[in-house]
Design a protein around this motif. Structure first.
Motif, PDB file in Angstrom:
ATOM      1  N   UNK A 194       0.798  -1.229   0.000  1.00 26.00           N
ATOM      2  CA  UNK A 194       0.000   0.000   0.000  1.00 26.00           C
ATOM      3  C   UNK A 194       0.832   1.281   0.000  1.00 26.00           C
ATOM      4  N   UNK A 195       1.998   1.328   0.654  1.00 25.18           N
ATOM      5  CA  UNK A 195       2.840   2.528   0.465  1.00 25.18           C
ATOM      6  C   UNK A 195       3.229   2.737  -1.000  1.00 25.18           C
ATOM      7  N   UNK A 196       3.460   1.636  -1.713  1.00 26.71           N
ATOM      8  CA  UNK A 196       3.777   1.748  -3.138  1.00 26.71           C
ATOM      9  C   UNK A 196       2.578   2.290  -3.908  1.00 26.71           C
ATOM     10  N   UNK A 197       1.372   1.820  -3.562  1.00 26.06           N
ATOM     11  CA  UNK A 197       0.159   2.301  -4.221  1.00 26.06           C
ATOM     12  C   UNK A 197      -0.008   3.801  -3.990  1.00 26.06           C
ATOM     13  N   UNK A 198       0.247   4.246  -2.757  1.00 24.50           N
ATOM     14  CA  UNK A 198       0.120   5.673  -2.443  1.00 24.50           C
ATOM     15  C   UNK A 198       1.128   6.501  -3.244  1.00 24.50           C
ATOM     16  N   UNK A 199       2.364   6.007  -3.338  1.00 26.00           N
ATOM     17  CA  UNK A 199       3.389   6.720  -4.106  1.00 26.00           C
ATOM     18  C   UNK A 199       3.011   6.764  -5.587  1.00 26.00           C
ATOM     19  N   UNK A 200       2.513   5.664  -6.109  1.00 27.90           N
ATOM     20  CA  UNK A 200       2.112   5.608  -7.520  1.00 27.90           C
ATOM     21  C   UNK A 200       0.999   6.610  -7.804  1.00 27.90           C
ATOM     22  N   UNK A 201      -0.019   6.602  -6.952  1.00 25.74           N
ATOM     23  CA  UNK A 201      -1.155   7.504  -7.154  1.00 25.74           C
ATOM     24  C   UNK A 201      -0.710   8.964  -7.073  1.00 25.74           C
ATOM     25  N   UNK A 202       0.126   9.274  -6.078  1.00 23.83           N
ATOM     26  CA  UNK A 202       0.597  10.649  -5.931  1.00 23.83           C
ATOM     27  C   UNK A 202       1.428  11.076  -7.140  1.00 23.83           C
ATOM     28  N   UNK A 203       2.256  10.172  -7.647  1.00 21.63           N
ATOM     29  CA  UNK A 203       3.096  10.497  -8.810  1.00 21.63           C
ATOM     30  C   UNK A 203       2.235  10.780 -10.033  1.00 21.63           C
ATOM     31  N   UNK A 204       1.226   9.957 -10.261  1.00 21.65           N
ATOM     32  CA  UNK A 204       0.339  10.146 -11.417  1.00 21.65           C
ATOM     33  C   UNK A 204      -0.385  11.487 -11.313  1.00 21.65           C
ATOM     34  N   UNK A 205      -0.905  11.784 -10.115  1.00 20.91           N
ATOM     35  CA  UNK A 205      -1.647  13.029  -9.910  1.00 20.91           C
ATOM     36  C   UNK A 205      -0.735  14.236 -10.133  1.00 20.91           C
ATOM     37  N   UNK A 206       0.480  14.186  -9.630  1.00 17.83           N
ATOM     38  CA  UNK A 206       1.401  15.317  -9.767  1.00 17.83           C
ATOM     39  C   UNK A 206       1.745  15.553 -11.239  1.00 17.83           C
ATOM     40  N   UNK A 207       2.024  14.484 -11.974  1.00 15.16           N
ATOM     41  CA  UNK A 207       2.354  14.630 -13.401  1.00 15.16           C
ATOM     42  C   UNK A 207       1.185  15.257 -14.150  1.00 15.16           C
ATOM     43  N   UNK A 208      -0.029  14.784 -13.870  1.00 11.91           N
ATOM     44  CA  UNK A 208      -1.212  15.303 -14.556  1.00 11.91           C
ATOM     45  C   UNK A 208      -1.489  16.754 -14.182  1.00 11.91           C
ATOM     46  N   UNK A 209      -1.305  17.086 -12.917  1.00 12.01           N
ATOM     47  CA  UNK A 209      -1.532  18.466 -12.486  1.00 12.01           C
ATOM     48  C   UNK A 209      -0.524  19.421 -13.121  1.00 12.01           C
ATOM     49  N   UNK A 210       0.728  18.991 -13.167  1.00  8.69           N
ATOM     50  CA  UNK A 210       1.749  19.836 -13.802  1.00  8.69           C
ATOM     51  C   UNK A 210       1.435  20.047 -15.279  1.00  8.69           C
ATOM     52  N   UNK A 211       1.025  18.969 -15.940  1.00  9.75           N
ATOM     53  CA  UNK A 211       0.705  19.064 -17.359  1.00  9.75           C
ATOM     54  C   UNK A 211      -0.490  19.983 -17.594  1.00  9.75           C
ATOM     55  N   UNK A 212      -1.430  19.957 -16.663  1.00 11.43           N
ATOM     56  CA  UNK A 212      -2.661  20.723 -16.845  1.00 11.43           C
ATOM     57  C   UNK A 212      -2.498  22.191 -16.460  1.00 11.43           C
ATOM     58  N   UNK A 213      -1.841  22.461 -15.342  1.00 11.25           N
ATOM     59  CA  UNK A 213      -1.826  23.820 -14.808  1.00 11.25           C
ATOM     60  C   UNK A 213      -0.485  24.540 -14.966  1.00 11.25           C
ATOM     61  N   UNK A 214       0.629  23.806 -14.926  1.00 10.74           N
ATOM     62  CA  UNK A 214       1.950  24.443 -15.080  1.00 10.74           C
ATOM     63  C   UNK A 214       2.773  23.635 -16.092  1.00 10.74           C
ATOM     64  N   UNK A 215       2.372  23.661 -17.369  1.00  8.56           N
ATOM     65  CA  UNK A 215       3.026  22.807 -18.364  1.00  8.56           C
ATOM     66  C   UNK A 215       4.509  23.088 -18.555  1.00  8.56           C
ATOM     67  N   UNK A 216       4.964  24.269 -18.146  1.00  6.26           N
ATOM     68  CA  UNK A 216       6.388  24.561 -18.311  1.00  6.26           C
ATOM     69  C   UNK A 216       7.245  23.861 -17.260  1.00  6.26           C
ATOM     70  N   UNK A 217       6.620  23.336 -16.215  1.00  6.03           N
ATOM     71  CA  UNK A 217       7.352  22.576 -15.192  1.00  6.03           C
ATOM     72  C   UNK A 217       7.221  21.099 -15.524  1.00  6.03           C
ATOM     73  N   UNK A 218       8.325  20.401 -15.812  1.00  3.91           N
ATOM     74  CA  UNK A 218       8.237  18.981 -16.159  1.00  3.91           C
ATOM     75  C   UNK A 218       7.806  18.133 -14.972  1.00  3.91           C
ATOM     76  N   UNK A 219       6.593  17.620 -15.036  1.00  6.79           N
ATOM     77  CA  UNK A 219       6.085  16.800 -13.934  1.00  6.79           C
ATOM     78  C   UNK A 219       6.915  15.561 -13.703  1.00  6.79           C
ATOM     79  N   UNK A 220       7.513  15.011 -14.779  1.00  6.09           N
ATOM     80  CA  UNK A 220       8.348  13.819 -14.609  1.00  6.09           C
ATOM     81  C   UNK A 220       9.546  14.109 -13.712  1.00  6.09           C
ATOM     82  N   UNK A 221      10.156  15.276 -13.890  1.00  8.15           N
ATOM     83  CA  UNK A 221      11.303  15.634 -13.042  1.00  8.15           C
ATOM     84  C   UNK A 221      10.860  15.847 -11.594  1.00  8.15           C
TER      85      UNK A 221
END
Length: 549
Positions: A194-221
């Protein structure tokens, strides 16, 4: 505001056709800052992304890192796109994984690195051969529907393949194909971390949020830095969060490919070579500014082939132009391939000094990056739109996607190419005729498509039908043959048969405007010499219309 990029018309004299660093021709000093910033921004995306794509093929993450060095450097030297970033893509990585799994399993090999080098070499050789044969435009004829179906198959296959890493499953969750992978992940659900699941979910959300609201900030980094910090400071690996294998520091060591199973790699290499060129050409054209020189398909074949050949000896994945990093590169202000050289320099610094840091990266972070990247390939809205617009394109894309999800991606590529060729041949074989003149019982007919072995008989029948169904009786048919640059024995035999069939209906056949090269061949036949002797061969249609019947 006028774009500052040098247009083709403003290219300095004497520099056109330069094969090395063509994008640096006419370089301006004011572009330097933009290229440096763009190269760093693209590197922030492409380096972690390439490492993630290496895991798709079950290869060490440093393979992805090395793919950001050698192939990118070679493309910068030869490529014609000013802003394209070349490393690897999810499609190519998945096809690589499929090919390597099939080959190494059949051969019983434990180390796939030799096979990877051989595969990359084959891809490079095929692309260079295609360039020597000038097949750039031919490869581009593969239909958009086929490419969409392949991408949907790739996206679905890769996405479900990431489930075990996203869930942190420790039980055996391996499965071949889309549905078996889902079933295997479900069967291993009792071992979810479950800690892995939480990290996975948080990573996906952060990448999507960066892409949506601050596209100049690379969410992958951002998620890479977050994952490493959580391991370093919070020790989440002690809670069962799996890390990537240790990443050695240093540059790639040259090696030689394993040629033992070269024959078994050929089908996969061919599929990868096709996709490498399709993706590279599509990205190059998609990001090209109107003020930039046009993209030369054959030049892109050479650049992509050379990039893969050079990478062969340094354990890299087959390489192609990637849309995401190229888009970042361009949006950050890239003017030329100098930006790519900056990205290469960044990858070298990571390889030399940051290996121990990268070794702290959780597998779930890379899996989340892959999942978000391939989700864009599953373009269901386009598929639905095509269902309303073109049933043929819809069904081609759907069938290729289903084959990719059930029978494997190599089978999908083969099926897609076969369907494309069938449709192209069917279209070419449909006669297209045009009446270009009529006078006193004479009708001049032009074939809008060239005659060749497969469509000659269909055109013969169409010409006869057209002559017999005219409102007024036809005494002579004038065939405007200007499109017959070359003729074969089959075409000549068909034309002779057309002469006989028309004669049986009381109609005389005349040939007009036959190109010189075709005329030289036709003159070697008794039938055509007879036409010349009878005055039924003419230089122009107008001359034939005026000739006595």
């Amino acid at each position: 505001m006028t774009d500052a990029v040098t247009s083709p018309s403003r290219t300095p004299a004497g520099s056109r056709g330069r094969w090395w660093f063509p994008t640096l021709v006419g370089y301006r000093r004011e572009w330097l800052t933009s290229d440096i910033i763009a190269g760093l921004a693209a590197g922030a995306v492409v380096v972690p992304q390439a490492m993630a794509y290496a895991t798709i093929a079950n290869l060490p993450v440093q393979v992805g890192l090395y793919t950001c060095i050698i192939p990118m450097l070679v493309y910068a030297l030869l490529g014609g796109s000013r802003a394209m970033s070349v490393s690897t893509t999810s499609t190519v990585a998945t096809l690589t994984a499929t090919t390597l799994v099939t080959t190494t399993t059949a051969a019983g090999a434990d180390d796939p690195m030799g096979a990877l080098m051989a595969l990359t070499m084959l891809v490079g050789v095929m692309l260079v051969i295609a360039r020597l044969l000038r097949l750039g435009s031919l490869v581009e004829n593969i239909s958009t529907a086929t490419v969409l179906g392949i991408k949907i198959g790739v996206g679905g296959t890769v996405a479900v393949g990431q489930l075990p890493k996203l869930l942190g499953e420790t039980s055996n969750a391996s499965g071949e194909g889309f549905f078996r992978s889902i079933l295997a992940a479900l069967e291993a659900f009792d071992s979810v971390n479950w800690p892995t699941v939480a990290l996975s979910a948080a990573s996906i959300v952060i990448i999507l949020l960066c892409k949506r609201f601050v596209p100049k900030i690379p969410g992958t980094l951002v998620v890479v830095a977050l994952g490493i910090l959580l391991v370093w400071l919070a020790h989440i690996d002690e809670s069962g969060v799996a890390l990537v294998d240790p990443v050695p520091s240093g540059l790639p060591v040259p090696g030689l490919p394993d040629l033992t199973d070269l024959g078994a790699l050929v089908p996969g290499a061919l599929a990868i070579a096709v996709m490498v060129f399709l993706e590279t050409a599509a990205v190059a054209r998609g990001i090209r500014r109107t003020s930039e020189p046009p993209i030369d398909a054959d030049q892109e074949l050479l650049a992509a082939g050379a990039a893969n050949l050079a990478g062969t000896f340094f354990s890299v994945l087959p390489s192609a132009g990637g849309f995401s990093q190229s888009a970042v590169n361009q949006s950050a202000g890239a003017r030329t391939q100098l930006a790519t050289l900056v990205t290469v320099a960044l990858a070298v610094l990571v390889a030399l000094f940051l290996g121990p840091v990268v070794s702290l990266l959780p597998q779930a972070t890379l899996a989340a990056m892959v999942l978000v990247a391939v989700a864009g390939l599953i373009d269901i809205p386009t598929l639905v739109r095509w269902a309303r617009i073109s049933a043929v394109d819809f069904w081609i894309a759907l069938v290729v996607a289903v084959i990719g999800l059930t029978g494997g991606l190599l089978a999908a590529v083969a099926a897609g190419v076969a369907v494309t060729l069938i449709l192209v041949l069917r279209e070419l074989n449909i006669p297209r005729l045009e009446v270009v003149g009529e006078r006193d019982g004479r009708v001049a007919i032009r074939t809008l498509r060239g005659l060749y072995t497969a469509n000659a008989l269909a055109n013969e029948r169409a010409i006869i039908d057209l002559a017999l169904t005219r409102p007024e009786p036809v005494r002579a048919v004038i065939l405007d043959a200007r499109r017959l640059d070359t003729v074969t024995i089959t075409v000549l035999d068909t034309l002779a048969d057309l002469d006989r069939e028309l004669a049986a209906q009381g109609i005389v056949l005349h040939i007009a405007a036959l190109p010189e090269r075709a005329s030289v061949i036709a003159t070697r036949t008794d039938w055509y010499q007879g036409l010349i002797a009878a005055g039924r061969v003419h230089a122009h249609v107008a001359e034939a219309l005026a000739a006595p019947v």
